[in-house]
Write a protein that holds these residues in place. Structure first.
Motif, PDB file in Angstrom:
ATOM      1  N   HIS A   3       0.534  -1.260   0.168  1.00 29.64           N
ATOM      2  CA  HIS A   3       0.114   0.444  -0.027  1.00 29.64           C
ATOM      3  C   HIS A   3       0.797   1.533   0.041  1.00 29.64           C
ATOM      4  CE1 HIS A   3      -3.831   2.308  -0.093  1.00 29.64           C
ATOM      5  NE2 HIS A   3      -3.813   3.176   1.368  1.00 29.64           N
ATOM      6  N   ASP A  30       2.072   2.542   2.946  1.00 28.35           N
ATOM      7  CA  ASP A  30       1.089   3.736   2.986  1.00 28.35           C
ATOM      8  C   ASP A  30       1.998   5.450   2.707  1.00 28.35           C
ATOM      9  OD1 ASP A  30      -1.159   4.814   2.548  1.00 28.35           O
ATOM     10  OD2 ASP A  30      -1.845   4.902   4.597  1.00 28.35           O
ATOM     11  N   HIS A  65      -8.867   0.697   0.454  1.00 25.73           N
ATOM     12  CA  HIS A  65      -8.896   1.792   2.071  1.00 25.73           C
ATOM     13  C   HIS A  65     -10.434   0.674   2.651  1.00 25.73           C
ATOM     14  CE1 HIS A  65      -6.265   5.026   0.316  1.00 25.73           C
ATOM     15  NE2 HIS A  65      -5.749   4.465   1.207  1.00 25.73           N
ATOM     16  N   HIS A 102       1.004   5.365  -1.432  1.00 25.44           N
ATOM     17  CA  HIS A 102       0.675   6.816  -2.625  1.00 25.44           C
ATOM     18  C   HIS A 102       1.851   7.418  -2.510  1.00 25.44           C
ATOM     19  CE1 HIS A 102      -3.557   5.529  -0.880  1.00 25.44           C
ATOM     20  NE2 HIS A 102      -2.541   6.143  -0.010  1.00 25.44           N
ATOM     21  N   HIS A 142      -5.556  -0.975   5.244  1.00 28.81           N
ATOM     22  CA  HIS A 142      -5.459  -0.588   6.496  1.00 28.81           C
ATOM     23  C   HIS A 142      -6.356  -1.592   7.651  1.00 28.81           C
ATOM     24  CE1 HIS A 142      -3.549   2.689   6.146  1.00 28.81           C
ATOM     25  NE2 HIS A 142      -4.570   3.168   5.392  1.00 28.81           N
TER      26      HIS A 142
HETATM   27 ZN    ZN Z   1      -3.697   4.924   1.492  1.00 31.19          ZN
END
Ligand code: ZN
Length: 447
Positions: A62, A316, A228, A64, A265
């Motif tokens: 995960h 993340d 998510h 970004h 998550h």
């Molecule tokens: Zn995220």
């Protein structure tokens, strides 16, 4: 052919096979030709792994990448406070900024022992250019195996969502662009360096229709699904109010549980939600540092593993945890599990499993990635453990997980070096740093 000898080996295979002194041989096809104790039984030049531990390359489930351009902002906010601060800034993203941020993020991941990374990109400003192509080019440059997802948001503030209306897309437009990205880039082959997944952002930024149709699209195309879910109490409250159910019940209702889905998550899960994830084979990308940075909570990883849920690790986005170091996430995962459940809640080998084969399962690549076994792709990392930070910890896997982030002596992707002696092979760290600095400044000031 590459022959690594005199090295401690943690294969992370099903039996947890390890060799205190062993070898790994990489064939000319980029796959593992041999792994075992003692010296390799083939002629050829040797790499001396003395002082090192070799493991499968880490898999990041995960991220970004674009957020590298907005690190260090909204430092003391909850997820919703952090998002509403950052959305307007992200609305000004373009391909140049995303490319620079992705180069920095992927270079940094490679230096942290990561050989495969996903990315979840869901902000597509109208005049921003081809941002997905920009990050794919960055991954090709660094040399990492890449699983970018075509994300999307179509639920703006005027329709009851969290993001401002100018950063969301029209539903049909998002679906068409997602299908086009799959057609253009997705490589279904076992050796693939590039695979696309379908990834609407979250329950509070995506309409129910987009969630449902995205699931249908992904299954029609044979690609995976990511979003998510169950990250914060605020999200749970949103789901109860909007949909009259929990996030996992909502996911099930819109067709989003299954062994082709992995969720970022999964922090706020009750026993029945965990049982549903286990029964359906739905994966979870565990992001303990990001959850800590945003004060979101600690995922129930012990219970997830005991319910046979595939669990991988994710750093993340770099704006919600500035470290973004996947090697360091091994220890963070172990510490987080122990803060919840005591010292028996997770051991070093379980943490390493999360970061390797657990991640490969989330991405659907477990047949080719995630463990050092003959025939699997030669994605591996040689960690240097004889320096000041690690020497004297005799158990090498414990040294890697309990010790400080270890220097990467060598990282291979499909047998090709991407890191050597702590430096990127295919890119220059200083150039990446400068480009990221300029992208950050341009995004924040327009200059
Ligand atoms: Zn995220």
């Amino acid at each position: 052919m590459i022959i690594i000898e005199n090295v401690a080996v943690a294969t992370v295979d099903e039996a947890g096979t390890e060799y205190a002194d062993g070898h790994v041989v990489v064939g000319g096809d980029g796959r593992i030709a041999a792994v075992g104790p003692g010296d390799a039984d083939v002629p050829g030049p040797r790499i001396d792994g003395t002082g090192c531990l070799v493991t499968p390359g880490l898999v990041n489930t995960h991220h970004h990448l674009y957020q590298w351009a907005t690190r260090g902002l909204a430092l003391d906010e909850t997820l919703f406070g952090w998002l509403t601060t950052l959305y307007p800034i992200w609305g000004r993203l373009d391909a140049g900024i995303v490319g620079a941020a992705a180069g920095a993020g992927l270079g940094w991941l490679a230096l942290s022992g990561c050989t495969t990374s996903m990315d979840h990109h869901y902000v597509f400003p109208r005049d921003g250019g081809d941002v997905l192509q920009a990050e794919i080019e960055a991954a090709r440059t660094i040399g990492l195996r890449f699983h970018p997802t075509r994300g999307s948001m179509d639920l703006g503030r005027k329709d009851g969502g969290l993001p401002p209306d100018n950063v969301v897309e029209e539903t049909d437009e998002a679906l068409a662009a997602t299908e086009a990205a799959i057609d253009r880039w997705h490589d279904p082959s076992p050796d693939a360096m590039l695979q696309i997944a379908v990834a609407p952002c979250s329950p509070f930024s995506v309409t129910t229709r987009l969630m449902e149709e995205a699931a249908v699209l992904a299954r029609r195309k044979g690609v995976r699904l990511h979003t998510h879910l169950a990250e914060t109490d605020d999200e749970e409250e949103f789901c109860r109010k909007q949909f009259g159910c929990t996030p996992v019940e909502y996911a099930e209702r819109v067709g989003w549980l299954g062994n082709d889905v992995w969720l970022a998550h999964g922090v706020h899960l009750d026993d029945s939600a965990i049982a549903r994830l286990g029964a359906t084979g739905t994966g979870v990308a565990h992001c303990p540092s990001s959850n800590a940075r945003l004060g979101a909570g600690a995922a129930r990883v012990r219970e997830l593993l005991d319910s046979r849920v595939p669990v991988g690790l994710g750093v993340d986005g770099a704006a919600s945890q500035e470290v973004s170091h996947l090697g360091a996430e091994l220890r963070q995962a172990l510490y987080t599990a122990r803060l919840r459940g005591g010292p028996k809640a997770m051991n070093a080998r379980e943490a390493l499993r999360l970061g390797t084969i657990g991640g490969a399962r989330c991405l659907g690549r477990q047949d080719d990635l995630g463990s050092l076994e003959v025939g699997k792709l030669a994605d591996l990392v040689l960690w240097r453990l004889d320096g000041l930070g690690h020497e004297g910890i005799d158990d090498k896997v414990a040294a890697l997980v309990f010790g400080p982030p270890a220097p990467v002596e060598l990282a291979l992707v499909g047998g090709k070096p991407v890191v050597e002696r702590g430096e990127l092979v295919n890119a220059d760290e200083e150039t990446l740093t400068r480009a990221a600095r300029d992208a950050h400044r341009r995004l924040l000031t327009g200059r």
